[in-house]
Every structure is written in structure tokens, then in C-alpha cells.
Scaffold this motif. Sequence first.
Motif, PDB file in Angstrom:
ATOM      1  N   THR A 227       0.505  -5.648   1.287  1.00 45.43           N
ATOM      2  CA  THR A 227       1.865  -6.373   1.077  1.00 45.43           C
ATOM      3  C   THR A 227       2.541  -5.387   0.208  1.00 45.43           C
ATOM      4  O   THR A 227       2.326  -4.844  -0.978  1.00 45.43           O
ATOM      5  CB  THR A 227       1.767  -7.767   0.205  1.00 45.43           C
ATOM      6  N   VAL A 229       6.128  -5.641  -1.959  1.00 45.21           N
ATOM      7  CA  VAL A 229       7.119  -6.181  -2.357  1.00 45.21           C
ATOM      8  C   VAL A 229       8.225  -5.436  -3.046  1.00 45.21           C
ATOM      9  O   VAL A 229       7.979  -4.519  -3.829  1.00 45.21           O
ATOM     10  CB  VAL A 229       6.386  -7.081  -3.841  1.00 45.21           C
ATOM     11  N   ARG A 244       7.662  -9.609  -9.442  1.00 45.04           N
ATOM     12  CA  ARG A 244       6.521  -9.097 -10.099  1.00 45.04           C
ATOM     13  C   ARG A 244       5.390 -10.184  -9.992  1.00 45.04           C
ATOM     14  O   ARG A 244       4.236  -9.676  -9.985  1.00 45.04           O
ATOM     15  CB  ARG A 244       6.917  -9.167 -11.818  1.00 45.04           C
ATOM     16  N   ALA A 247       3.593  -9.720  -6.746  1.00 44.75           N
ATOM     17  CA  ALA A 247       2.803  -8.427  -6.871  1.00 44.75           C
ATOM     18  C   ALA A 247       1.312  -8.485  -7.514  1.00 44.75           C
ATOM     19  O   ALA A 247       0.422  -8.014  -7.251  1.00 44.75           O
ATOM     20  CB  ALA A 247       3.424  -7.203  -7.273  1.00 44.75           C
ATOM     21  N   GLU A 248       1.616  -9.336  -8.548  1.00 45.37           N
ATOM     22  CA  GLU A 248       0.366  -9.767  -9.607  1.00 45.37           C
ATOM     23  C   GLU A 248      -0.584 -10.589  -8.708  1.00 45.37           C
ATOM     24  O   GLU A 248      -1.723 -10.557  -8.861  1.00 45.37           O
ATOM     25  CB  GLU A 248       0.822 -10.472 -10.673  1.00 45.37           C
ATOM     26  N   SER A 253      -1.456  -5.496  -2.999  1.00 49.77           N
ATOM     27  CA  SER A 253       0.077  -5.289  -3.245  1.00 49.77           C
ATOM     28  C   SER A 253       0.361  -4.250  -3.678  1.00 49.77           C
ATOM     29  O   SER A 253      -0.099  -3.398  -4.543  1.00 49.77           O
ATOM     30  CB  SER A 253       0.535  -6.781  -3.484  1.00 49.77           C
ATOM     31  N   ARG A 254       1.876  -3.780  -3.113  1.00 51.47           N
ATOM     32  CA  ARG A 254       2.388  -2.814  -4.084  1.00 51.47           C
ATOM     33  C   ARG A 254       3.889  -3.156  -4.259  1.00 51.47           C
ATOM     34  O   ARG A 254       4.471  -3.853  -3.448  1.00 51.47           O
ATOM     35  CB  ARG A 254       2.633  -1.342  -3.023  1.00 51.47           C
ATOM     36  N   LEU A 255       4.293  -3.067  -5.407  1.00 49.57           N
ATOM     37  CA  LEU A 255       5.599  -3.300  -6.050  1.00 49.57           C
ATOM     38  C   LEU A 255       6.729  -2.197  -6.192  1.00 49.57           C
ATOM     39  O   LEU A 255       6.277  -1.068  -6.451  1.00 49.57           O
ATOM     40  CB  LEU A 255       5.467  -4.032  -7.428  1.00 49.57           C
TER      41      LEU A 255
END
Length: 285
Positions: A227, A229, A244, A247-248, A253-255
Amino acid sequence: MPRAMRDGVSIYYERDENDDSDPVVFLQDVGAGRWTWRWQREAVADEYEVLAPDSRGTGRSDAGLPPLVSRLPGKLRTPLVLNAAGYSVAGLAADLEAVLEDAGLSRVHLVGAGLGGMVAQQYAIDFSRAKTLTLCGTTHGGGDAVPIPDEGREHLVASAGTDRERIRKRMRPLFTERFTNRNPHLMDRIVEWRREQDANDPAREAQAAAFLAFDVGDRLDEIRVPTLVVHGTDDRVVPVQNGRLLAEKIADSRLELVDGGSHFAFVENATQVNEALLSFLADRD
């Protein structure tokens, strides 16, 4: 014109075929037409097949609302739709499953903004065709999320119709003032695109009801696909803390924060968002 049917409602979608890759599917925010993704569709078109459905009630898709609801005056209709007669994100995700089944697609990259990002999350939880998610300016909802500010809620429910000045006023939270002032001709074009493609007031309110009721905060561990974000740090509709949090809480996931970016950062900062999206997709192919 390709269409899928679910519960007697016809869902229209556009398809730009490319046999070399898994398709990228673009999902719109509350009330917004396919115009919102024109910059990203152009960016991915050389390498990926593109699918762009019209959300229920938007563009060429049927609304599926009771006729009486649509005929009510706004002061009566809006609270009824928001509290009792609106759509659900789970239902919109089921619409998406019907579209992908109709198109014969087994693995897709889902890209959604706002409500579209909610639909992507729900779809990844309830169905099995998502290969990746890209979530732009969205939230998992519920009590753990950072609340939508009053200005953002007003954007979701304010009536606009096809009146150009009312459309302009309702768009203000979507963009930074700087971008609006520097791009008057583009804003004129966006107003016209919205008049042509966006949902009417009853359908937009039904979509807003789905947006405001959404809550998968305790189910994010069920999202098991990579994912991305993407969130503007100056988003006035969905505060950046929600990006945030996503993503946490989503394991893989990558922000990508867009410094100074608005709710429609994928329009204002299309170059940065496109680069992040293409890099993410390339890593997952």
C-alpha cells in the motif's frame, strides 16, 4: 460503452486496454467525476491498462436512489440521505467487484482518493482481486481517526448543482489558495468538467453518507497487499494525521507526504504524485 450491473443499478466504466500489465483502477472522491484522475491516467497509460469506473450516482452510472428521495427539496432530502438513505462503502466496494468481474480482471492496482480510498480499503478487506492499494487523502474512519474539520464536512454536503459560482465556492477546501490564484484557466476548466461529470446533489449526499460513516480502523490488519499512502500536509478535508495513521497500521505500506499539498494534491502536485505512483507500481510488478 461497458457497464456492470449490481442490484439493478448500472455502473459505467472506461477501459484503456494494455495487455502488458495488470490494470490500474482509479476510484473517485465524493461526488467527483473521472476528470480527477486525468493526470495520473496519462502518466500510467504507456505502461499499464487503465480502468476508470463512474461511482454509483456519478457521471454515466445510475444512482439507484428511491425516486421520492431525489424529488425532495434539499432541506428535507439532505438529512434524510445522510442519516438513513445514503450509500455504504461496503456497497460501493461490491459495485467495484461487479465492475472487475464484468471486465474479466483478476488482479488490479487500486488507486483511490478520499471516498475512493475508503472503497479501496474496504475492497481489499472484502474481496481478493487487489494487487496493490494507493490511498490518496483518505482515512480509515472511526473513533481512532482524526475528525473531518467543519470546513471539510461543509464541502461534502454543501449543495452546488450546476451553478458555476456555487461549484467554485464548494471547491475551495480542495485546493490551496495559491494554486487557485495561479491557475485561473485550469480552475475554469475544472468547473466545466464538474458540471459535466460530477454527481448531482442527491447522489453526492448519498456518497457523503458513506464517507462519514466509514470505519475499518480495527480491520486494517486484514489488508495484506502493498500500500502506498499519499497525503498533502495541508489537506483541509482529511487532516494529514489520517495518512500517517494508515501508514502506521497497514503492515506493508509506504508513506508519501506532499509538503504543502491540498486534499487534491494529485492535481496540484501531479508530478510528485505521479513519480511516487509509478515508482511504487514498478516495485510491485
